[in-house]
Design a protein around this motif. Structure first.
Motif, short mmCIF file in Angstrom:
data_model
loop_
_atom_site.label_atom_id
_atom_site.label_comp_id
_atom_site.label_asym_id
_atom_site.label_seq_id
_atom_site.Cartn_x
_atom_site.Cartn_y
_atom_site.Cartn_z
N ASP A 132 51.64 -1.41 -42.46
CA ASP A 132 51.09 -0.06 -42.63
C ASP A 132 52.20 0.96 -42.88
O ASP A 132 52.08 1.83 -43.74
N LYS A 133 53.29 0.84 -42.12
CA LYS A 133 54.42 1.76 -42.30
C LYS A 133 55.02 1.61 -43.70
O LYS A 133 55.27 2.60 -44.38
N VAL A 134 55.23 0.38 -44.13
CA VAL A 134 55.82 0.13 -45.45
C VAL A 134 54.90 0.63 -46.55
O VAL A 134 55.36 1.28 -47.50
N LEU A 135 53.62 0.35 -46.42
CA LEU A 135 52.67 0.81 -47.44
C LEU A 135 52.63 2.33 -47.53
O LEU A 135 52.56 2.88 -48.63
N SER A 136 52.69 3.00 -46.41
CA SER A 136 52.67 4.46 -46.46
C SER A 136 53.93 4.99 -47.15
O SER A 136 53.87 5.97 -47.89
N GLN A 137 55.06 4.33 -46.93
CA GLN A 137 56.29 4.73 -47.61
C GLN A 137 56.18 4.49 -49.11
O GLN A 137 56.60 5.32 -49.92
N ILE A 138 55.61 3.35 -49.49
CA ILE A 138 55.45 3.03 -50.91
C ILE A 138 54.53 4.04 -51.58
O ILE A 138 54.81 4.53 -52.68
N VAL A 139 53.43 4.35 -50.93
CA VAL A 139 52.48 5.31 -51.49
C VAL A 139 53.15 6.66 -51.67
O VAL A 139 53.00 7.33 -52.71
N ALA A 168 57.10 10.02 -57.43
CA ALA A 168 57.56 9.64 -58.77
C ALA A 168 56.49 9.88 -59.83
O ALA A 168 56.74 9.70 -61.03
N GLY A 169 55.28 10.24 -59.42
CA GLY A 169 54.21 10.49 -60.37
C GLY A 169 53.59 9.20 -60.92
O GLY A 169 53.03 9.19 -62.01
N LEU A 170 53.67 8.12 -60.16
CA LEU A 170 53.10 6.85 -60.60
C LEU A 170 51.64 6.75 -60.19
O LEU A 170 51.25 7.24 -59.13
N THR A 171 50.86 6.10 -61.03
CA THR A 171 49.46 5.86 -60.71
C THR A 171 49.29 4.44 -60.22
O THR A 171 50.19 3.60 -60.36
N ALA A 172 48.12 4.16 -59.69
CA ALA A 172 47.82 2.80 -59.25
C ALA A 172 47.86 1.84 -60.43
O ALA A 172 48.28 0.68 -60.30
N ALA A 173 47.45 2.32 -61.61
CA ALA A 173 47.49 1.47 -62.81
C ALA A 173 48.94 1.11 -63.16
O ALA A 173 49.22 -0.03 -63.57
N ASP A 174 49.86 2.06 -63.02
CA ASP A 174 51.27 1.78 -63.29
C ASP A 174 51.80 0.70 -62.36
O ASP A 174 52.50 -0.23 -62.79
#
Length: 130
Positions: free
Chosen positions: A33-40, A46-52
């Motif tokens: 959960d911690k890592v995912l929150s950092q990634i999000v 960076a302006g990345l979308t889920a599709a990117d």
């Protein structure tokens, strides 16, 4: 005094193992959960979308922004710079096998060295035409 049977001991160990597995999963989940929150957060910054992100994951590697050609490495003075070296030894048992005298020696060279007959495998050098 009641004797503890092997079956009871095994049951206790299994329960302990299940409890430890649950604790392990909880810790991993918390860490994930911690890592995912950092990634999000990084993706948002960076302006990345889920599709990117999905595209990058399915392609295996994210695309590099503007590839820059690396400068060739400088060749040290006296280095061969990729020049081939003429073979110095030829296997008497198999004339197709040769060795330059550099690097790790093949097994046939090692056998000749052990026998003390490596000189018999020397390739005669022809004098250069002047």
């Amino acid at each position: 005094m009641a004797r503890t049977t092997v079956a009871n001991q095994l049951a206790t160990i299994r329960k302990q193992r299940e409890l430890l597995a649950k604790k392990e999963q909880a810790l991993l989940s918390k860490s994930h959960d911690k890592v995912l929150s950092q990634i999000v957060q990084m993706a948002k910054d960076a302006g990345l979308t889920a599709a990117d992100i999905t595209k990058a994951l399915t392609e295996g590697k994210p695309a590099k922004a503007g590839k820059v050609a690396k400068a060739p490495k400088a060749v040290k003075k006296g280095a061969l710079a990729g020049k081939k070296v003429a073979p110095k030894y030829r296997n008497p048992a198999n004339p197709e096998q040769t060795w330059t005298g550099r690097g790790v020696s093949p097994t046939w060279v090692q056998a000749l060295k052990t026998a003390g007959t490596l000189d018999t495998a020397l390739i005669a050098v022809e004098p250069a035409a002047v």
